[in-house]
Design an enzyme around this catalytic site. Sequence first.
Site, mmCIF file in Angstrom:
data_model
loop_
_atom_site.group_PDB
_atom_site.id
_atom_site.type_symbol
_atom_site.label_atom_id
_atom_site.label_comp_id
_atom_site.label_asym_id
_atom_site.label_seq_id
_atom_site.Cartn_x
_atom_site.Cartn_y
_atom_site.Cartn_z
ATOM 1 N N ARG A 168 -16.523 -0.588 -2.185
ATOM 2 C CA ARG A 168 -15.110 -0.179 -2.186
ATOM 3 C C ARG A 168 -14.227 -1.358 -1.798
ATOM 4 N NH1 ARG A 168 -16.756 4.750 1.292
ATOM 5 N NH2 ARG A 168 -17.388 6.246 -0.296
ATOM 6 N N CYS A 220 -27.151 6.146 -8.237
ATOM 7 C CA CYS A 220 -27.759 6.325 -6.912
ATOM 8 C C CYS A 220 -29.092 7.066 -7.028
ATOM 9 C CB CYS A 220 -26.812 7.066 -5.974
ATOM 10 S SG CYS A 220 -26.340 8.683 -6.577
ATOM 11 N N GLN A 242 -20.668 17.528 0.941
ATOM 12 C CA GLN A 242 -21.994 17.181 0.417
ATOM 13 C C GLN A 242 -22.719 16.254 1.399
ATOM 14 O OE1 GLN A 242 -21.759 15.491 -3.567
ATOM 15 N NE2 GLN A 242 -19.772 16.438 -3.848
ATOM 16 N N ALA A 257 -16.286 14.961 -16.104
ATOM 17 C CA ALA A 257 -16.055 13.556 -16.454
ATOM 18 C C ALA A 257 -16.084 13.333 -17.966
ATOM 19 C CB ALA A 257 -17.126 12.695 -15.787
ATOM 20 N N ASP A 261 -12.844 14.435 -10.549
ATOM 21 C CA ASP A 261 -14.104 15.017 -10.074
ATOM 22 C C ASP A 261 -14.148 16.440 -10.598
ATOM 23 O OD1 ASP A 261 -16.142 14.222 -7.456
ATOM 24 O OD2 ASP A 261 -16.129 16.299 -8.147
ATOM 25 N N ASP A 297 -19.217 6.478 -10.626
ATOM 26 C CA ASP A 297 -20.185 6.645 -9.531
ATOM 27 C C ASP A 297 -20.743 8.068 -9.582
ATOM 28 O OD1 ASP A 297 -21.675 6.236 -7.238
ATOM 29 O OD2 ASP A 297 -20.015 6.649 -5.873
HETATM 30 N N1 SAH Z 1 -17.701 7.966 -5.555
HETATM 31 C C1 SAH Z 1 -17.860 8.891 -4.465
HETATM 32 C C2 SAH Z 1 -19.202 9.597 -4.454
HETATM 33 C C3 SAH Z 1 -19.540 10.335 -5.710
HETATM 34 S S1 SAH Z 1 -20.661 11.636 -5.469
HETATM 35 C C4 SAH Z 1 -17.585 8.196 -3.152
HETATM 36 O O1 SAH Z 1 -17.264 6.999 -3.133
HETATM 37 O O2 SAH Z 1 -17.689 8.830 -2.110
HETATM 38 C C5 SAH Z 1 -20.668 12.382 -7.026
HETATM 39 C C6 SAH Z 1 -19.493 13.289 -7.338
HETATM 40 O O3 SAH Z 1 -19.600 13.635 -8.714
HETATM 41 C C7 SAH Z 1 -19.440 14.607 -6.586
HETATM 42 O O4 SAH Z 1 -18.239 14.716 -5.876
HETATM 43 C C8 SAH Z 1 -19.517 15.702 -7.672
HETATM 44 O O5 SAH Z 1 -18.647 16.797 -7.430
HETATM 45 C C9 SAH Z 1 -19.064 14.950 -8.898
HETATM 46 N N2 SAH Z 1 -19.565 15.437 -10.200
HETATM 47 C C10 SAH Z 1 -20.799 15.914 -10.498
HETATM 48 N N3 SAH Z 1 -20.905 16.184 -11.811
HETATM 49 C C11 SAH Z 1 -19.703 15.866 -12.370
HETATM 50 C C12 SAH Z 1 -19.181 15.895 -13.704
HETATM 51 N N4 SAH Z 1 -19.920 16.315 -14.725
HETATM 52 N N5 SAH Z 1 -17.919 15.474 -13.909
HETATM 53 C C13 SAH Z 1 -17.156 15.035 -12.871
HETATM 54 N N6 SAH Z 1 -17.598 14.995 -11.604
HETATM 55 C C14 SAH Z 1 -18.854 15.394 -11.343
#
Ligand code: SAH
Length: 393
Positions: free
Chosen positions: A212, A337, A200, A280, A250, A297
Amino acid sequence: MVTITLKPGKEQSLLRFHPWIFSGAIAKMTGEPEEGEVVEVHDALGSFLALGHYQIGSIMVRVLSFVPTKINQKFYSDRIGEAYYLRRQIGLAESEHTTAFRLIHGEGDYLPGLVIDVYNGVAVVQMHSVGMYRDREYIYKALAEVMGDSLKAIYNKSEGTLPFKAGVEAQNTYVYGQRPDDIVALENGLKFLPDWEHGQKTGFFVDQRENRALIERYSKGRNVLNMFCYTGGFSIYAMRGGAAKVHSVDSSERAIELTRNNVELNFPGDPRHDATAEDAFKFMERTEGEFDLMILDPPAFAKHYNVLNKALQGYRRLNTKALEMIKPGGILFTFSCSQVVSKEVFRTMVFSSAAKAGRRVSVLHQLSQPADHPVNIYHPEGEYLKGLVLQVW
Ligand code: SAH
């Protein structure tokens, strides 16, 4: 060069150095500029205001300079040079512990429409405007000048980020050098495999680096749930911080694979980590309160104001559920974000989630984006990452 004249009174935001000119502010143009061309902007009385890239859409000009100047190689070399200097000053560029950082953050580095992330010498360039795409050769050359021997390759990843109506056929490809054999990037000494070709955005989220590092300080002995883990960044810091157990979730199978690979790279065979590819909300519905450090996040639920209310419902549901299930004394890191969710709106949303969950909640930290994602003070919209660290009883 085409000159654009604004309607009377519409120069106000430019006098306050806001870098966007909306179509409604424009009175006339001396010609028909092509998308991406550099145009000069004047007030209704004919005085010079700014120079910028012309684009077709509601934002018609993205300002490059508020003083008359030539938009040429020197312009890009100077701007990218200043940006690199900042990253060196803050200990990112040329660091031995952190080789993943953002070099150009759009308006925050006075280059609207341009994002460049660097992963161990590979510069991944995303152009969000046709103007930046037209000027790409200047950008590549400036990168080579500024980064010198530390530049291994430039990958242009603008296929999906340019306005699709512009008819520009950008291809995701190496425009300098080639994919190096060793692509491991370091963040505070931890190893990651950024996947800029298939992942992504530019392949890895460098904007959470400092948040982090904060997780690491809270992790000792805790049972951690990292929701929306993507490449597993928070999980790996929590493991280094001495977490008892870490569960990464995820909805994307690919993200779980990336997380597993990154965990294995840093902590081979470590039994403390587990990962699940699941939505989630579904995961939280079927999970009891076994976690005492949680990270939320999520992706930007709202990208435009017209869907803000719906997005806020999603954020509220998520936060309420997390606040209900976390163990007493637990710590919740919660983020948004979405650029359209302001700091105040985010805080109010978390407040109402806490009230709904009926828990005792204190704010321990208020988090934002790191200095390699600078916010242009005249463009507060650039402050997109917001986070709160809460203690929950
Ligand atoms: N925390 C990460 C960035 C998160 S980006 C880091 O530190 O790099 C957001 C993520 O949410 C993506 O990987 C995407 O696949 C996931 N995502 C999107 N919708 C979701 C859902 N409904 N349940 C779980 N994951 C989801």
